[in-house]
Design an enzyme around this catalytic site. Sequence first.
Site, PDB file in Angstrom:
ATOM      1  CD  GLU A  19      67.220   7.633   1.576  1.00  0.00           C
ATOM      2  OE1 GLU A  19      67.569   6.431   1.591  1.00  0.00           O
ATOM      3  OE2 GLU A  19      67.140   8.329   2.600  1.00  0.00           O
ATOM      4  CB  CYS A  32      70.250   4.199   1.571  1.00  0.00           C
ATOM      5  SG  CYS A  32      71.426   4.292   2.914  1.00  0.00           S
ATOM      6  CB  CYS A  59      71.340   9.055   0.491  1.00  0.00           C
ATOM      7  SG  CYS A  59      71.269   7.250   0.494  1.00  0.00           S
ATOM      8  CB  CYS A  82      72.852   8.197   5.190  1.00  0.00           C
ATOM      9  SG  CYS A  82      73.367   7.538   3.584  1.00  0.00           S
TER      10      CYS A  82
END
Length: 127
Positions: free
Chosen positions: A53, A51, A87, A84
């Site tokens: 992040e 992801c 993260c 998510c």
Amino acid sequence: MDSLAAAALAARDHAHAPFSHFRVGAALEDVGGRIHTGCNVENATYGLTICAERVAVFKAVSEGAREFRRIAIAADTDQLTPPCGACRQILWEFCGNIELILVNPRGAAESIRLSDLFPRPFDASCL
Ligand code: THU
């Protein structure tokens, strides 16, 4: 627009999302004011996708940054996209109870604290 939000939206342009077509950008501000950006990078196995992040956090840590102020997260959704679960864990461990600024390209923005999304975390203090 806040410059951190603008940086997250710009980072989103680099997203590699040929499978989901869901493009995300992140911009992480350290205590020195430096901005570390990230985008989601997908993989044909799907499971190796990372992801936006986590890319931003790992880039920052790999360059020596250790204390952070805020992270902006950008996706093209009317209901603003939160990090998510994976993260949230990484953000908690490296950034503590950081301010999250969720944005979309149409100027919608919302500020929340990680502890609002991630109560009772597991971290090194639990070991
Ligand atoms: N994704 C992120 O990059 N950050 C989030 O906060 C939510 C999900 C990515 C992972 C995957 O590439 C795509 O969005 C769809 O889940």
